[in-house]
Design a protein around this motif. Structure first.
Motif, mmCIF file in Angstrom:
data_model
loop_
_atom_site.group_PDB
_atom_site.id
_atom_site.type_symbol
_atom_site.label_atom_id
_atom_site.label_comp_id
_atom_site.label_asym_id
_atom_site.label_seq_id
_atom_site.Cartn_x
_atom_site.Cartn_y
_atom_site.Cartn_z
ATOM 1 N N LYS A 27 -7.746 1.263 8.560
ATOM 2 C CA LYS A 27 -7.364 -0.139 8.718
ATOM 3 C C LYS A 27 -5.905 -0.352 8.337
ATOM 4 N N SER A 28 -5.526 0.124 7.165
ATOM 5 C CA SER A 28 -4.168 -0.109 6.667
ATOM 6 C C SER A 28 -3.222 1.029 7.014
ATOM 7 N N PHE A 29 -3.758 2.161 7.490
ATOM 8 C CA PHE A 29 -2.948 3.350 7.784
ATOM 9 C C PHE A 29 -2.124 3.767 6.574
ATOM 10 N N THR A 30 -2.809 3.852 5.457
ATOM 11 C CA THR A 30 -2.197 4.348 4.218
ATOM 12 C C THR A 30 -3.069 5.474 3.679
ATOM 13 N N PRO A 31 -2.505 6.369 2.871
ATOM 14 C CA PRO A 31 -3.291 7.502 2.372
ATOM 15 C C PRO A 31 -4.256 7.098 1.264
ATOM 16 N N ILE A 32 -5.440 7.702 1.292
ATOM 17 C CA ILE A 32 -6.412 7.563 0.208
ATOM 18 C C ILE A 32 -6.539 8.954 -0.410
ATOM 19 N N TYR A 33 -5.932 9.142 -1.575
ATOM 20 C CA TYR A 33 -5.863 10.474 -2.161
ATOM 21 C C TYR A 33 -7.191 10.870 -2.796
ATOM 22 N N ARG A 34 -7.371 12.170 -2.914
ATOM 23 C CA ARG A 34 -8.609 12.714 -3.457
ATOM 24 C C ARG A 34 -8.879 12.133 -4.843
ATOM 25 N N GLY A 35 -10.124 11.741 -5.049
ATOM 26 C CA GLY A 35 -10.505 11.145 -6.325
ATOM 27 C C GLY A 35 -10.499 9.635 -6.320
ATOM 28 N N SER A 36 -9.881 9.040 -5.302
ATOM 29 C CA SER A 36 -9.842 7.576 -5.199
ATOM 30 C C SER A 36 -11.118 7.077 -4.532
ATOM 31 N N GLU A 37 -11.477 5.847 -4.831
ATOM 32 C CA GLU A 37 -12.661 5.247 -4.213
ATOM 33 C C GLU A 37 -12.379 4.950 -2.746
ATOM 34 N N LEU A 38 -13.385 5.166 -1.901
ATOM 35 C CA LEU A 38 -13.228 4.870 -0.481
ATOM 36 C C LEU A 38 -14.574 4.509 0.112
ATOM 37 N N ALA A 39 -14.549 3.948 1.295
ATOM 38 C CA ALA A 39 -15.763 3.574 2.030
ATOM 39 C C ALA A 39 -15.726 4.256 3.390
ATOM 40 N N HIS A 40 -16.908 4.458 3.956
ATOM 41 C CA HIS A 40 -17.002 5.132 5.248
ATOM 42 C C HIS A 40 -17.687 4.238 6.271
ATOM 43 N N CYS A 41 -17.347 4.474 7.525
ATOM 44 C CA CYS A 41 -18.048 3.811 8.625
ATOM 45 C C CYS A 41 -19.481 4.342 8.677
#
Length: 359
Positions: free
Chosen positions: A303-317
């Motif tokens: 969505k934002s085209f920014t990096p989500i580095y390992r260990g950070s919280e994220l969501a998946h489709c």
């Protein structure tokens, strides 16, 4: 031995006064209704034709008994097909499936026009087991994947993006016959996800103004971290190397050049990469900072085209498993355009139409 006048009497000869010996009096049965012929006798003498009992159409059986959304769509039961898909993948939007539904419904029926004045005749096309013939199979999607690869190689990113998105949508309704094919279908979905993300990055980069060098370099760098085919990764690295070198990000440009050489590119690419490294070695510095750390593994937020580095919280489709930052939970995935970010589902069906587990 006479007896000329005393011969035996004929038993069949009438005897006077004994005409009622067989009891042949009339029966009072009243009036009879129309004569009915025996079942299956057809039009008997003086009888009427009895039509056979109407059977259940195959399309009704497909939608009642099959466990596969593909068969429900082929039967024209789009509502039940959508219910199955929502259960499997937690879909938020179903409009993108429209063309696939119509294709399945059309491919499962043959149409014959006997004469201009007569109605058309339709006959179901089936696969073994009496289930509908499906136009969406793993092999057909692999052929479409090859065409999509061709668009990427030719630099036709808009066409490539549409091709990969169409394959992604069709995967939800593809027919598979074994657990191995289920695994291959999941792998194909992963390939489409990576390419869709990368192509969206590139298309967005084309819309960024030339004066925004920071954002241009960031997007080019992120593209090189998508899981692409080696030939396409070389092109992405070459593009990022060229862009960052011109922007005087010498340390970053040299990094892309070294990654390019590790892939054993063709001679002209290799020669350019060595020259870039040679020009940058004297001053391995970047004129400005960009939000990019090649040494820290990351995925790109779709969505934002920014990096989500390992260990950070994220969501998946819920469907294609594209990555998003947590704040985008509850939105529609912009990659596949169907799944729900942060949603859940049971996953691809691993049984056949009868409900038996695939081997």
């Amino acid at each position: 031995g006479g007896g000329g006048g005393g011969g035996e009497k004929d038993p069949s000869a009438g005897v006077a006064g004994e005409g009622d010996g067989w009891g042949t009096e009339e029966l009072d049965l009243g009036d009879l209704g129309p004569a009915v012929s025996a079942p299956g006798a057809g039009a008997g003498a003086g009888g009427f034709y009895v039509a056979p009992t109407v059977g259940v159409p195959l399309t009704v059986r497909w939608s009642r008994e099959s466990r596969l959304a593909t068969d429900h769509a082929a039967a024209g039961s789009f509502e039940t097909a959508m219910q199955l898909l929502q259960r499997q993948y937690g879909l938020a939007r179903l409009e993108p499936l429209r063309s696939a539904f119509l294709a399945l419904a059309a491919s499962s029926q043959s149409v014959l026009a006997p004469a201009p004045s007569l109605p058309i005749l339709m006959a179901p096309l089936t696969r073994p087991g009496g289930w509908p013939n499906a136009c969406l199979s793993l092999s057909s999607l692999v052929e479409r994947l090859k065409s999509a690869y061709g668009f990427v190689t030719a630099g036709k990113f808009a066409e490539a993006h549409e091709a990969f998105k169409a394959i992604t949508i069709s995967i939800a309704l593809a027919l598979v016959n074994s657990r191995q094919q289920v695994a291959e279908l999941k792998e194909l979905l992963g390939i489409c996800r990576e390419y869709t993300t990368g192509l969206r990055l590139e298309l967005f980069r084309k819309s960024v103004g030339a004066d925004d060098k920071v954002r241009l370099c960031e997007l080019a760098a992120y593209f090189t971290h998508c899981n692409l085919q080696p030939a396409h990764l070389m092109l992405a690295l070459r593009s990022a190397m060229t862009l960052t070198f011109k922007a005087k990000l010498k340390r970053t440009a040299a990094s892309f050049a070294r990654r390019l050489l590790e892939l054993n590119p063709k001679p002209e690419f290799a020669q350019t990469a060595r020259k870039v490294i040679q020009n940058c070695e004297a001053d391995l510095n970047d004129d400005f900072q960009i939000a990019y750390d090649e040494r820290n593994p990351f995925v790109v937020c779709n969505k934002s085209f920014t990096p989500i580095y390992r260990g950070s919280e994220l969501a998946h489709c819920s469907y294609c498993k594209a990555a998003f930052s947590p704040q985008f939970k509850g939105t529609v995935c912009e990659g596949c355009t169907m799944g729900l970010v942060g949603g859940e589902g049971t996953g691809p069906c691993e049984t056949d139409a009868d409900g038996k587990f695939l081997s």
